[in-house]
Every structure is written in structure tokens, then in C-alpha cells.
Design a protein around this motif. Sequence first.
Motif, mmCIF file in Angstrom:
data_model
loop_
_atom_site.group_PDB
_atom_site.id
_atom_site.type_symbol
_atom_site.label_atom_id
_atom_site.label_comp_id
_atom_site.label_asym_id
_atom_site.label_seq_id
_atom_site.Cartn_x
_atom_site.Cartn_y
_atom_site.Cartn_z
ATOM 1 N N ALA A 88 0.828 -1.205 0.000
ATOM 2 C CA ALA A 88 0.000 0.000 0.000
ATOM 3 C C ALA A 88 0.864 1.256 0.000
ATOM 4 O O ALA A 88 1.990 1.258 0.499
ATOM 5 N N GLU A 92 -3.045 5.981 -0.918
ATOM 6 C CA GLU A 92 -4.188 5.076 -1.031
ATOM 7 C C GLU A 92 -5.016 5.009 0.255
ATOM 8 O O GLU A 92 -6.124 4.473 0.247
ATOM 9 N N ILE A 93 -4.501 5.545 1.340
ATOM 10 C CA ILE A 93 -5.220 5.499 2.619
ATOM 11 C C ILE A 93 -6.447 6.414 2.552
ATOM 12 O O ILE A 93 -6.345 7.583 2.171
ATOM 13 N N CYS A 147 -14.818 -0.717 5.496
ATOM 14 C CA CYS A 147 -14.476 -1.526 4.320
ATOM 15 C C CYS A 147 -15.701 -2.222 3.737
ATOM 16 O O CYS A 147 -15.781 -2.440 2.525
ATOM 17 N N VAL A 154 -9.117 1.849 2.330
ATOM 18 C CA VAL A 154 -7.888 1.381 2.965
ATOM 19 C C VAL A 154 -7.779 2.149 4.281
ATOM 20 O O VAL A 154 -7.557 3.361 4.292
ATOM 21 N N LEU A 191 -3.217 -1.955 8.754
ATOM 22 C CA LEU A 191 -3.988 -1.546 7.576
ATOM 23 C C LEU A 191 -5.083 -2.570 7.350
ATOM 24 O O LEU A 191 -4.824 -3.779 7.339
ATOM 25 N N SER A 193 -8.308 -3.579 4.781
ATOM 26 C CA SER A 193 -8.903 -3.315 3.476
ATOM 27 C C SER A 193 -9.417 -4.607 2.867
ATOM 28 O O SER A 193 -8.945 -5.696 3.223
ATOM 29 N N ARG A 195 -9.146 -4.793 -0.336
ATOM 30 C CA ARG A 195 -8.225 -4.854 -1.456
ATOM 31 C C ARG A 195 -6.995 -5.677 -1.069
ATOM 32 O O ARG A 195 -6.723 -5.894 0.107
ATOM 33 N N ILE A 197 -3.558 -5.512 -0.382
ATOM 34 C CA ILE A 197 -2.564 -4.474 -0.116
ATOM 35 C C ILE A 197 -1.295 -5.036 0.507
ATOM 36 O O ILE A 197 -0.389 -4.288 0.860
#
Length: 221
Positions: A88, A92-93, A147, A154, A191, A193, A195, A197
Amino acid sequence: QYLAEVLDLSPRRKQWLQERVHASGIRRRHTCVPEFMDGFNYECSSDTATTSCDPSSHSLNERMRRYEREALKLAEGATASLLKRTDARLDEITHVIWVTCTGFAAPGPAQALSDRLGLQDHVHHVQVGFMGCGAALQGLRLADAYCASDPDAVVLLLCVELCTLHFGSSLRSAEQMIIATHFADGAAAALISRRQIAPSPTLCLRSFCSLKLHADPGLLT
């Protein structure tokens, strides 16, 4: 040994404390008050004067100024260490959740951290405060909810505590001594997410539940 000297404990009370320290399994703790190592009384700079005192005798304003300064440094270090182990990027956060029960500031240290890290201006900030040991789980649950509502989210979750700011020689009760021997200063970051990452997720959040436990009052006597 330090607590026994500072609190001037009786031999029986000192043995009681040593047993609790040994049972905790904690071998090393950290503090944002390095003056502890120079002796219990230390010099403290304030806006108006310099006094010799223990942390709890400082004004709340003084302790919170130190909290903001030291918590920010810890959080920045924890975030940098975390990002080295993921794919990440800072840009992107989308959310920052700050968890703490040992300090407060408005609008909060997370805002200052975002500025220092150079996060996007549209990042959402929220603080989970004064919920004690279970607060990290509340932070995870909140991150999971973000999320779930936004698959591209993220979330940077930060848990930062500076417990030793509030230690003082007047805190002689059994409960306060256990607090003083078990809780210190530090930060942790994660983190969260949906996604991909990281090369491989280290933890998958499946579901949450809440259960109230009734502690035995005799544990602290």
C-alpha cells in the motif's frame, strides 16, 4: 524495585507487587518520560515555570501537550514500519482511526499525523477514546464497517497509549499498582482493506461479537 522505592512499600506489600510483576510475563516496558531513569523527581518545563515533580502532579494541560508530541512520533514510526511490509501507498489510505485512552486533543493527533505523512485531504478521521483495553477491537470493528461500505477503502488503524504520563507517587492502591506494572507507552498500526494491499494478509476479519465478563472483586485485594 523502582515502584517499591518510589511508593515506599512495606516488605509484605513489596512481595505482593513482585509476585504480580513476575506473573505478568512482561520483561521490558517503555516510557515517554525518560526522566524516570534519573530519579522520581525530575525537572519539567512549562509555559510559566520549571518545577520538580512526578507526572501526575503536572497539570492536565502539560501532560496533554507531551501526549500530542510523543504520540505523534510513535504513530509516525509505527506507520512507517507497517508500510514497509505492505504494497500500500500513503496516497491510497482513505480512513485513519486513532485509538487511545491516555490522551485527548481536538481535532486530534490523527489530523497532525495526516499532515506530517502527506495523506490526501479527503481522508476521513475518527478517534475511539477512553474505552480501555477493548478499544483496539472497537477500532477493528469500525475499520471493518468502513471496508464493508466501501470496497476500495484502505483504513489505517493506530493504537497509541502513553500510560506512564499519569503515574504518580500517590497511586498506592492495589488496582493502581497493577496498572503501573502492566501498562506502559507504545503504538501499534494496522492496515485494513478488502483490497489486496499486502503479499499475504496476516489477519482476516470474519465477524465480531461482544460478551460482558464479570470480574472477581477478590482479584484486586
